[in-house]
Design an enzyme around this catalytic site. Structure first.
Site, PDB file in Angstrom:
ATOM      1  N   GLY A  56       0.850  -1.199   0.000  1.00 46.62           N
ATOM      2  CA  GLY A  56       0.000   0.000   0.000  1.00 46.62           C
ATOM      3  C   GLY A  56       0.878   1.239   0.000  1.00 46.62           C
ATOM      4  O   GLY A  56       0.580   2.242  -0.665  1.00 46.62           O
ATOM      5  N   THR A  57       1.982   1.162   0.728  1.00 48.21           N
ATOM      6  CA  THR A  57       2.922   2.288   0.792  1.00 48.21           C
ATOM      7  C   THR A  57       3.424   2.648  -0.609  1.00 48.21           C
ATOM      8  O   THR A  57       3.487   3.830  -0.983  1.00 48.21           O
ATOM      9  CB  THR A  57       4.127   1.904   1.688  1.00 48.21           C
ATOM     10  OG1 THR A  57       3.635   1.588   2.994  1.00 48.21           O
ATOM     11  CG2 THR A  57       5.149   3.009   1.769  1.00 48.21           C
ATOM     12  N   ASN A 130      -6.409   4.514  10.103  1.00 52.42           N
ATOM     13  CA  ASN A 130      -5.935   3.235  10.629  1.00 52.42           C
ATOM     14  C   ASN A 130      -5.908   3.197  12.148  1.00 52.42           C
ATOM     15  O   ASN A 130      -5.984   2.131  12.739  1.00 52.42           O
ATOM     16  CB  ASN A 130      -4.539   2.916  10.078  1.00 52.42           C
ATOM     17  CG  ASN A 130      -3.603   4.091  10.150  1.00 52.42           C
ATOM     18  OD1 ASN A 130      -3.880   5.150   9.592  1.00 52.42           O
ATOM     19  ND2 ASN A 130      -2.499   3.935  10.845  1.00 52.42           N
ATOM     20  N   GLN A 158      -7.466   0.946   4.474  1.00 52.30           N
ATOM     21  CA  GLN A 158      -8.307   0.407   5.559  1.00 52.30           C
ATOM     22  C   GLN A 158      -9.714   0.070   5.095  1.00 52.30           C
ATOM     23  O   GLN A 158     -10.501  -0.503   5.848  1.00 52.30           O
ATOM     24  CB  GLN A 158      -8.391   1.426   6.706  1.00 52.30           C
ATOM     25  CG  GLN A 158      -7.077   1.615   7.457  1.00 52.30           C
ATOM     26  CD  GLN A 158      -6.739   0.408   8.330  1.00 52.30           C
ATOM     27  OE1 GLN A 158      -7.619  -0.317   8.792  1.00 52.30           O
ATOM     28  NE2 GLN A 158      -5.461   0.182   8.546  1.00 52.30           N
ATOM     29  N   HIS A 180      -2.965  -7.429   2.312  1.00 57.40           N
ATOM     30  CA  HIS A 180      -2.949  -8.098   3.630  1.00 57.40           C
ATOM     31  C   HIS A 180      -4.027  -7.560   4.551  1.00 57.40           C
ATOM     32  O   HIS A 180      -4.313  -8.153   5.585  1.00 57.40           O
ATOM     33  CB  HIS A 180      -1.554  -8.055   4.260  1.00 57.40           C
ATOM     34  CG  HIS A 180      -1.086  -6.723   4.738  1.00 57.40           C
ATOM     35  ND1 HIS A 180      -1.192  -6.326   6.043  1.00 57.40           N
ATOM     36  CD2 HIS A 180      -0.494  -5.688   4.084  1.00 57.40           C
ATOM     37  CE1 HIS A 180      -0.676  -5.110   6.181  1.00 57.40           C
ATOM     38  NE2 HIS A 180      -0.247  -4.707   5.006  1.00 57.40           N
ATOM     39  N   THR A 216       8.518  -7.148 -13.353  1.00 55.69           N
ATOM     40  CA  THR A 216       7.745  -8.374 -13.542  1.00 55.69           C
ATOM     41  C   THR A 216       6.723  -8.521 -12.420  1.00 55.69           C
ATOM     42  O   THR A 216       7.077  -8.394 -11.247  1.00 55.69           O
ATOM     43  CB  THR A 216       8.699  -9.589 -13.544  1.00 55.69           C
ATOM     44  OG1 THR A 216       9.665  -9.380 -14.576  1.00 55.69           O
ATOM     45  CG2 THR A 216       7.943 -10.885 -13.791  1.00 55.69           C
ATOM     46  N   CYS A 308       2.641   1.020  12.691  1.00 52.07           N
ATOM     47  CA  CYS A 308       3.604   1.082  11.591  1.00 52.07           C
ATOM     48  C   CYS A 308       4.806   1.956  11.935  1.00 52.07           C
ATOM     49  O   CYS A 308       5.602   2.267  11.075  1.00 52.07           O
ATOM     50  CB  CYS A 308       2.929   1.584  10.330  1.00 52.07           C
ATOM     51  SG  CYS A 308       1.605   0.502   9.825  1.00 52.07           S
TER      52      CYS A 308
HETATM   53  N1  PLP Z   1      -2.313   3.435   4.528  1.00 56.17           N
HETATM   54  C1  PLP Z   1      -3.017   3.024   5.593  1.00 56.17           C
HETATM   55  C2  PLP Z   1      -4.238   3.784   6.000  1.00 56.17           C
HETATM   56  C3  PLP Z   1      -2.613   1.894   6.315  1.00 56.17           C
HETATM   57  O1  PLP Z   1      -3.308   1.495   7.376  1.00 56.17           O
HETATM   58  C4  PLP Z   1      -1.440   1.206   5.898  1.00 56.17           C
HETATM   59  C5  PLP Z   1      -0.947   0.027   6.638  1.00 56.17           C
HETATM   60  O2  PLP Z   1      -1.347  -0.258   7.740  1.00 56.17           O
HETATM   61  C6  PLP Z   1      -0.765   1.670   4.754  1.00 56.17           C
HETATM   62  C7  PLP Z   1      -1.223   2.789   4.100  1.00 56.17           C
HETATM   63  C8  PLP Z   1       0.464   0.984   4.255  1.00 56.17           C
HETATM   64  O3  PLP Z   1       0.155  -0.235   3.651  1.00 56.17           O
HETATM   65  P1  PLP Z   1       1.319  -1.341   3.495  1.00 56.17           P
HETATM   66  O4  PLP Z   1       1.567  -1.887   4.880  1.00 56.17           O
HETATM   67  O5  PLP Z   1       0.762  -2.352   2.556  1.00 56.17           O
HETATM   68  O6  PLP Z   1       2.511  -0.653   2.955  1.00 56.17           O
END
Ligand code: PLP
Length: 366
Positions: A56-57, A130, A158, A180, A216, A308
């Protein structure tokens, strides 16, 4: 990881490079195309708009840097964002971007201001937070920002798999998700990206995925993510009813049995503005580390602030933005209930929590 995702991953683990022109490559590409189609169908997008990333990042970075990576760019964001967005915006600011942050209210919701009425290179706002679970007025943010022609990126990490999402109806330009969070594999992100305006590529390479995310693609992981999303969405209504009830039971029990305890964001509003599985509770004066360690010793896994932050317990920027006093922010706990959470789990938590908080208060706040 959902069993269906594990099974799908294993089934496709031997597939070759989906970019190959030979038969096994074409077979792999067909699986990838099917995964894209499934995800696009569920999220209200076109298959070509589905870009697989490594997290997601990464999806957040590709969108925000892709729209506003040049010095002098204007960015509108919020003080509630996950570090994936927050740190990206801060980094671009250091490189010369002009950043306006919309304010947040004590209810955990972003407030719309005239900052949205000036054209921006990107407006980036999360759909649900989150930490608190607060569901943001994302449709209002998008309609106001797009009225001036600004592209809007939505961090929906989320939300995808937990609430209905229709990318086209929403009107966002890009949207980030993470597999995930809905029982797919870790290390699989999704960026939905309209054809126009599209972010400029941040990475260079072989031109895969419209050149927006060259490299890839992991076919097995993409197929597993699609299978997980399908199952999550099929269970969504029943699961959200079940989780909202467990969440409400937990909030009522905790706030009745523990002096001065309160929930930052409540689920009672209609429509509710909090995610069904999020219980975000404040125990003023309690020590954050002590709460986590005492709960852990009971086999209960909860977090303060954002999980995080690399395991480092620091005061939550989200709670600061909401105006919570320091001893309240330091005594905040986030319980996230999910697919594997049972009534017995919540009952056990309710039983041990008063004693945990009493002990954590005797230590004092940070
Ligand atoms: N954005 C939000 C709101 C999240 O809660 C998270 C992860 O908890 C992320 C971004 C980042 O996602 P990832 O852990 O897949 O990089």
């Amino acid at each position: 990881m959902r069993q269906v995702a594990v099974d799908t991953w294993v089934e496709h683990a031997h597939f070759l490079n989906p970019g190959g022109q030979y038969r096994s490559g074409r077979e792999a590409n067909a699986v990838l195309a099917q995964a894209r189609e499934t995800i696009a169908g569920i999220l209200g997008a076109d298959p070509v708009e589905v870009i697989f990333t490594g997290s997601g990042t990464e999806a957040d970075n590709l969108a925000i840097r892709g729209f506003a990576g040049t010095p002098g760019a204007r960015i509108v964001s919020t003080p509630l964002e996950h570090p994936a967005v927050r740190e990206t915006v801060t980094d671009l600011e250091k490189r010369g971007a002009a950043v306006d942050l919309l304010p947040a209210g004590p209810d955990g919701l972003v407030q719309l201001t005239c900052a949205l009425d000036q054209p921006a290179d990107v407006v980036t706002c999360m759909w649900a937070n989150n930490e608190t679970g607060a569901i943001q007025p994302i449709a209002d943010v998008i309609s106001r920002a797009t009225a001036t022609g600004s592209p809007v990126h939505v961090d929906a990490v989320q939300v995808v798999g937990h609430l209905p999402v229709d990318f086209h109806a929403l009107g966002a330009t890009t949207l980030a998700a993470s597999a995930h969070k809905f029982g797919g594999p870790r290390g699989v992100g999704i960026l939905l990206a309209r054809r126009s305006p599209a972010p400029s590529p941040v990475l260079t390479g072989g031109g895969q995925q419209r050149g927006l995310r060259p490299g890839t693609v992991d076919v097995a992981a993409a197929a597993a993510a699609a299978a997980a999303l399908e199952e999550a969405v099929a269970e969504m209504d029943a699961e959200n009813k079940r989780l909202s009830k467990l969440r409400d039971d937990l909030i009522v029990a905790a706030t009745h049995s523990i002096p001065d305890a309160y929930a930052t964001v409540l689920g009672a509003e209609q429509p509710p503005h909090v995610l069904p599985g999020h219980a975000h509770l404040v125990f003023p004066g309690a020590n954050g580390d002590a709460m986590i360690m005492l709960l852990d010793s009971h086999g209960i896994e909860a977090s303060t602030g954002s999980a995080c932050n690399n395991g480092v317990n620091q005061r939550s920027h989200v709670l600061e933005a909401m105006g919570l006093p320091a001893d309240h922010a330091d005594g905040a706990l986030r319980f996230t209930l999910g697919r594997t959470t049972t009534q017995e789990d919540v009952d056990r938590l309710i039983t041990v929590l008063p004693d945990v908080i009493e002990k954590a208060r005797s230590v004092g706040s940070l």
